[in-house]
Design a protein around this motif. Structure first.
Motif, PDB file in Angstrom:
ATOM      1  N   THR A 121      11.819   6.279   0.739  1.00 56.67           N
ATOM      2  CA  THR A 121      11.396   5.136   0.037  1.00 56.67           C
ATOM      3  C   THR A 121       9.755   5.142  -0.299  1.00 56.67           C
ATOM      4  OG1 THR A 121      13.262   3.823   1.113  1.00 56.67           O
ATOM      5  CG2 THR A 121      11.200   2.399   0.045  1.00 56.67           C
ATOM      6  N   SER A 122       9.246   5.586   0.912  1.00 50.24           N
ATOM      7  CA  SER A 122       7.600   5.619   0.687  1.00 50.24           C
ATOM      8  C   SER A 122       7.140   6.703  -0.428  1.00 50.24           C
ATOM      9  CB  SER A 122       7.154   6.039   2.031  1.00 50.24           C
ATOM     10  OG  SER A 122       7.431   7.422   2.696  1.00 50.24           O
ATOM     11  N   GLU A 123       8.168   7.471  -0.740  1.00 55.04           N
ATOM     12  CA  GLU A 123       7.926   8.476  -1.945  1.00 55.04           C
ATOM     13  C   GLU A 123       8.378   8.268  -3.261  1.00 55.04           C
ATOM     14  OE1 GLU A 123       5.704  11.115  -1.635  1.00 55.04           O
ATOM     15  OE2 GLU A 123       5.312  10.270   0.541  1.00 55.04           O
ATOM     16  N   GLN A 124       9.068   7.008  -3.360  1.00 58.38           N
ATOM     17  CA  GLN A 124       9.877   6.845  -4.329  1.00 58.38           C
ATOM     18  C   GLN A 124       9.098   6.115  -5.498  1.00 58.38           C
ATOM     19  OE1 GLN A 124      12.121   6.658  -6.962  1.00 58.38           O
ATOM     20  NE2 GLN A 124      13.892   6.203  -5.770  1.00 58.38           N
ATOM     21  N   PRO A 125       8.650   6.800  -6.528  1.00 56.78           N
ATOM     22  CA  PRO A 125       7.611   6.069  -7.570  1.00 56.78           C
ATOM     23  C   PRO A 125       8.327   4.881  -8.438  1.00 56.78           C
ATOM     24  CG  PRO A 125       8.646   8.336  -8.334  1.00 56.78           C
ATOM     25  CD  PRO A 125       9.042   7.994  -6.948  1.00 56.78           C
ATOM     26  N   ALA A 126       9.670   4.761  -8.391  1.00 57.14           N
ATOM     27  CA  ALA A 126      10.299   3.706  -8.942  1.00 57.14           C
ATOM     28  C   ALA A 126      10.108   2.408  -8.304  1.00 57.14           C
ATOM     29  CB  ALA A 126      11.737   4.071  -9.512  1.00 57.14           C
ATOM     30  N   ASP A 127       9.633   2.664  -7.151  1.00 54.73           N
ATOM     31  CA  ASP A 127       9.228   1.345  -6.071  1.00 54.73           C
ATOM     32  C   ASP A 127       8.603   0.505  -6.838  1.00 54.73           C
ATOM     33  OD1 ASP A 127      10.532   0.177  -3.915  1.00 54.73           O
ATOM     34  OD2 ASP A 127       8.627   0.666  -2.959  1.00 54.73           O
ATOM     35  N   ILE A 128       7.396   0.981  -7.584  1.00 54.41           N
ATOM     36  CA  ILE A 128       6.352   0.018  -8.140  1.00 54.41           C
ATOM     37  C   ILE A 128       7.136  -0.804  -9.291  1.00 54.41           C
ATOM     38  CG2 ILE A 128       5.810   1.613 -10.091  1.00 54.41           C
ATOM     39  CD1 ILE A 128       3.021   1.112  -9.502  1.00 54.41           C
ATOM     40  N   PHE A 129       8.144  -0.457  -9.853  1.00 57.14           N
ATOM     41  CA  PHE A 129       9.022  -1.193 -10.931  1.00 57.14           C
ATOM     42  C   PHE A 129       9.887  -2.353 -10.259  1.00 57.14           C
ATOM     43  CE2 PHE A 129       8.217   3.288 -12.833  1.00 57.14           C
ATOM     44  CZ  PHE A 129       7.390   2.718 -13.577  1.00 57.14           C
ATOM     45  N   THR A 130       9.942  -2.472  -9.019  1.00 57.03           N
ATOM     46  CA  THR A 130      10.955  -3.455  -8.417  1.00 57.03           C
ATOM     47  C   THR A 130      10.202  -4.595  -7.638  1.00 57.03           C
ATOM     48  OG1 THR A 130      11.494  -1.772  -6.692  1.00 57.03           O
ATOM     49  CG2 THR A 130      12.944  -1.901  -8.724  1.00 57.03           C
ATOM     50  N   LYS A 131       9.025  -4.265  -6.969  1.00 48.60           N
ATOM     51  CA  LYS A 131       8.439  -5.217  -6.007  1.00 48.60           C
ATOM     52  C   LYS A 131       7.208  -4.935  -6.043  1.00 48.60           C
ATOM     53  CE  LYS A 131      11.250  -3.178  -2.959  1.00 48.60           C
ATOM     54  NZ  LYS A 131      11.596  -2.099  -3.745  1.00 48.60           N
ATOM     55  N   PRO A 132       6.615  -6.153  -5.449  1.00 51.49           N
ATOM     56  CA  PRO A 132       4.992  -6.089  -5.329  1.00 51.49           C
ATOM     57  C   PRO A 132       4.685  -5.256  -4.007  1.00 51.49           C
ATOM     58  CG  PRO A 132       5.757  -8.425  -5.244  1.00 51.49           C
ATOM     59  CD  PRO A 132       7.015  -7.535  -5.128  1.00 51.49           C
ATOM     60  N   LEU A 133       3.497  -4.569  -4.341  1.00 55.91           N
ATOM     61  CA  LEU A 133       3.261  -3.446  -3.361  1.00 55.91           C
ATOM     62  C   LEU A 133       1.926  -3.779  -2.789  1.00 55.91           C
ATOM     63  CD1 LEU A 133       4.442  -0.242  -5.034  1.00 55.91           C
ATOM     64  CD2 LEU A 133       5.618  -1.589  -3.243  1.00 55.91           C
ATOM     65  N   CYS A 134       1.598  -3.142  -1.599  1.00 52.90           N
ATOM     66  CA  CYS A 134       0.104  -3.253  -0.899  1.00 52.90           C
ATOM     67  C   CYS A 134      -0.857  -2.505  -1.965  1.00 52.90           C
ATOM     68  CB  CYS A 134       0.054  -2.967   0.433  1.00 52.90           C
ATOM     69  SG  CYS A 134       0.543  -1.324   0.856  1.00 52.90           S
ATOM     70  N   SER A 135      -2.117  -2.391  -1.839  1.00 56.62           N
ATOM     71  CA  SER A 135      -2.877  -1.814  -2.774  1.00 56.62           C
ATOM     72  C   SER A 135      -2.846  -0.328  -2.304  1.00 56.62           C
ATOM     73  CB  SER A 135      -4.344  -2.162  -2.463  1.00 56.62           C
ATOM     74  OG  SER A 135      -4.803  -2.042  -1.168  1.00 56.62           O
ATOM     75  N   ARG A 136      -2.844   0.160  -1.151  1.00 52.35           N
ATOM     76  CA  ARG A 136      -2.713   1.622  -0.983  1.00 52.35           C
ATOM     77  C   ARG A 136      -1.436   2.214  -1.451  1.00 52.35           C
ATOM     78  NH1 ARG A 136      -3.009   4.199   5.268  1.00 52.35           N
ATOM     79  NH2 ARG A 136      -2.928   6.335   4.521  1.00 52.35           N
ATOM     80  N   GLN A 137      -0.254   1.676  -1.237  1.00 54.51           N
ATOM     81  CA  GLN A 137       0.944   2.228  -1.797  1.00 54.51           C
ATOM     82  C   GLN A 137       1.067   2.077  -3.239  1.00 54.51           C
ATOM     83  OE1 GLN A 137       2.867   3.817  -0.295  1.00 54.51           O
ATOM     84  NE2 GLN A 137       5.076   4.032  -1.403  1.00 54.51           N
ATOM     85  N   HIS A 138       0.395   1.054  -3.944  1.00 55.00           N
ATOM     86  CA  HIS A 138       0.295   0.805  -5.414  1.00 55.00           C
ATOM     87  C   HIS A 138      -0.539   2.064  -5.961  1.00 55.00           C
ATOM     88  CE1 HIS A 138       0.171  -1.427  -9.064  1.00 55.00           C
ATOM     89  NE2 HIS A 138      -1.199  -0.896  -9.278  1.00 55.00           N
ATOM     90  N   SER A 139      -1.582   2.270  -5.450  1.00 46.68           N
ATOM     91  CA  SER A 139      -2.428   3.495  -5.955  1.00 46.68           C
ATOM     92  C   SER A 139      -1.831   4.917  -5.685  1.00 46.68           C
ATOM     93  CB  SER A 139      -3.717   3.503  -5.289  1.00 46.68           C
ATOM     94  OG  SER A 139      -4.604   2.255  -5.384  1.00 46.68           O
ATOM     95  N   TYR A 140      -1.065   4.795  -4.500  1.00 46.96           N
ATOM     96  CA  TYR A 140      -0.580   6.319  -4.336  1.00 46.96           C
ATOM     97  C   TYR A 140       0.601   6.463  -5.338  1.00 46.96           C
ATOM     98  CZ  TYR A 140       2.308   9.807  -2.047  1.00 46.96           C
ATOM     99  OH  TYR A 140       3.273  10.889  -1.871  1.00 46.96           O
ATOM    100  N   LEU A 141       1.618   5.677  -5.793  1.00 43.41           N
ATOM    101  CA  LEU A 141       2.589   5.728  -6.724  1.00 43.41           C
ATOM    102  C   LEU A 141       2.199   5.688  -8.103  1.00 43.41           C
ATOM    103  CD1 LEU A 141       5.353   3.401  -5.264  1.00 43.41           C
ATOM    104  CD2 LEU A 141       5.125   5.694  -4.671  1.00 43.41           C
ATOM    105  N   LEU A 142       0.869   5.271  -8.293  1.00 43.18           N
ATOM    106  CA  LEU A 142       0.407   5.442  -9.790  1.00 43.18           C
ATOM    107  C   LEU A 142       0.037   6.822  -9.859  1.00 43.18           C
ATOM    108  CD1 LEU A 142      -1.775   2.360 -10.614  1.00 43.18           C
ATOM    109  CD2 LEU A 142       0.607   2.967 -11.332  1.00 43.18           C
ATOM    110  N   ARG A 143      -0.585   7.722  -8.721  1.00 41.18           N
ATOM    111  CA  ARG A 143      -0.810   9.059  -9.113  1.00 41.18           C
ATOM    112  C   ARG A 143       0.356   9.819  -8.952  1.00 41.18           C
ATOM    113  NH1 ARG A 143      -4.602   7.368  -4.905  1.00 41.18           N
ATOM    114  NH2 ARG A 143      -3.197   8.116  -3.171  1.00 41.18           N
ATOM    115  N   LYS A 144       1.273   9.365  -8.285  1.00 39.83           N
ATOM    116  CA  LYS A 144       2.460  10.372  -8.550  1.00 39.83           C
ATOM    117  C   LYS A 144       3.253  10.149  -9.898  1.00 39.83           C
ATOM    118  CE  LYS A 144       5.646  11.054  -5.559  1.00 39.83           C
ATOM    119  NZ  LYS A 144       6.731  11.219  -4.757  1.00 39.83           N
ATOM    120  N   LEU A 145       2.975   8.960 -10.594  1.00 34.52           N
ATOM    121  CA  LEU A 145       3.500   8.700 -11.854  1.00 34.52           C
ATOM    122  C   LEU A 145       2.657   9.509 -13.104  1.00 34.52           C
ATOM    123  CD1 LEU A 145       4.646   5.071 -11.710  1.00 34.52           C
ATOM    124  CD2 LEU A 145       6.163   6.975 -11.826  1.00 34.52           C
TER     125      LEU A 145
END
Length: 355
Positions: A321-345
């Motif tokens: 779940t922590s590595e799932q980039p689609a997580d950003i499309f389903t729920k609000p995230l903390c700033s750290r995880q939000h930035s991390y998933l954006l880089r993955k995308l």
């Protein structure tokens, strides 16, 4: 001239002759042309100019509000000018920027379902909903290059008919976030392969009004993000496995469409598309759909995904779940995880120096 209209995207026309490929896409009276043979492209331009008197603007730099920048690293797509105008028109040019587009603990509801505040004066209906409707409409157009706001814009667009003050406050929060990162956009790397990977995720029963689940998926070719969506499911799922499996079916539909589109463009993808999901139960059902009390009512979805697996079109893999980039499309995230998933995308700001 022998061009073929794509059955997967009616505004796309392609021409193939030997190893030469030319693609032409039309939006009203705007045209983009690309290909691997300059002389054939010049012949096409001359033919179009003879019949329609077109104006050749050269390499695209600004198209339908999208800024296109080229570099040795690849092509960047952003809407920085559009964002700055949006923030300025809203009177927030001097506001303090936000680091996330939506608060983690926020739950937006409509008037008829918000029993706690329906009679409260703290969250009244907006007297003039047109300002909210216009703002959300402009944010929807911005999601073309900003997957980071897809989730919150999807939520805000559900209240266009009767917006409340809390909805406007959430929209203002998005503007404050955009003010802090106006140049954020997609980076399409020059170096990469044509392997297609897909990610799907969901938030089960997340809608406080209907208890329907929210699905999100994204699809990449090589390192380039080309498709993403946040969507509320049309039915109520009885379990998270069922909801996740329906999300897999929706993602598979998008994969089939993209495979047809890249085939029209002359791109060959020999490998099956890897579909990443973080729900073990859904992956097990896809591999061996035993229809019992838990899955018999999603039989069509089961057959559809299983069929595409057997045909070698997709293959399923589990992802944390922590590595799932689609997580950003389903729920609000903390700033750290939000930035991390954006880089993955592959979402970067070319106007800021790398950190």
């Amino acid at each position: 001239m022998g061009f073929t209209q794509s059955k997967h995207e009616y505004s796309l026309f392609t021409w193939h002759k030997g190893t030469t490929v030319i693609a032409l896409i039309i939006y009203v009276d705007d045209i983009l042309i690309t290909g691997n043979d300059e002389s054939s492209i010049c012949t096409l331009r001359e033919h179009l100019n003879k019949n329609f008197r077109i104006k050749d603007l050269g390499e695209p730099k600004y198209f339908l509000g999208i800024e296109i920048a080229r570099s040795p690293a690849g092509i960047s797509l952003s809407q920085r000018k559009y964002v700055l105008e949006l923030v300025s028109d809203s009177g927030l040019s001097t506001c303090k920027p936000s680091i996330i587009p939506v608060e983690q603990n926020i739950k937006l509801t409509s008037q008829q379902y918000d029993y706690e505040t329906a009679s409260s004066e703290n969250d009244p209906l907006l007297q003039d909903p047109t300002s909210y409707q216009r703002l959300v409409g402009r944010l929807i157009y911005l999601t073309m290059t900003r997957p980071d706001i897809s989730y919150v814009v999807h939520i805000l667009s559900q209240f266009m008919h009767q917006p409340k003050q809390s909805h406007m406050d959430a929209a203002i929060k998005v503007l404050k976030y955009l003010k802090g990162c106006p140049g954020l956009g997609l980076l399409l790397p020059r170096d990469g392969n044509f392997d297609i990977t897909a990610y799907c995720d969901l938030d089960w029963g997340t809608c406080p009004m209907t208890r329907k689940s929210l699905i999100g998926f994204c699809i990449k070719i090589g390192g380039s993000l080309i498709s993403w969506k946040t969507k509320r499911q049309s039915t109520i799922s009885l379990s998270s496995a069922e909801a996740e499996y329906r999300a897999m079916a929706k993602t598979t539909c998008e994969i089939v469409w993209i495979l047809g589109l890249v085939k029209d463009l002359g791109i060959k993808t020999g490998k099956p598309v890897t579909l990443y999901c973080n729900n073990k139960a859904a992956i097990y059902i896809a591999a061996n759909p035993v229809f019992h009390e838990r899955t018999k009512h999603i039989e069509i979805d089961c057959h559809f995904v299983k069929e595409k697996i057997e045909e070698g079109i997709i293959r399923t893999r589990q992802i944390r779940t922590s590595e799932q980039p689609a997580d950003i499309f389903t729920k609000p995230l903390c700033s750290r995880q939000h930035s991390y998933l954006l880089r993955k995308l592959g979402v970067f700001d070319i106007y800021k120096p790398p950190t």
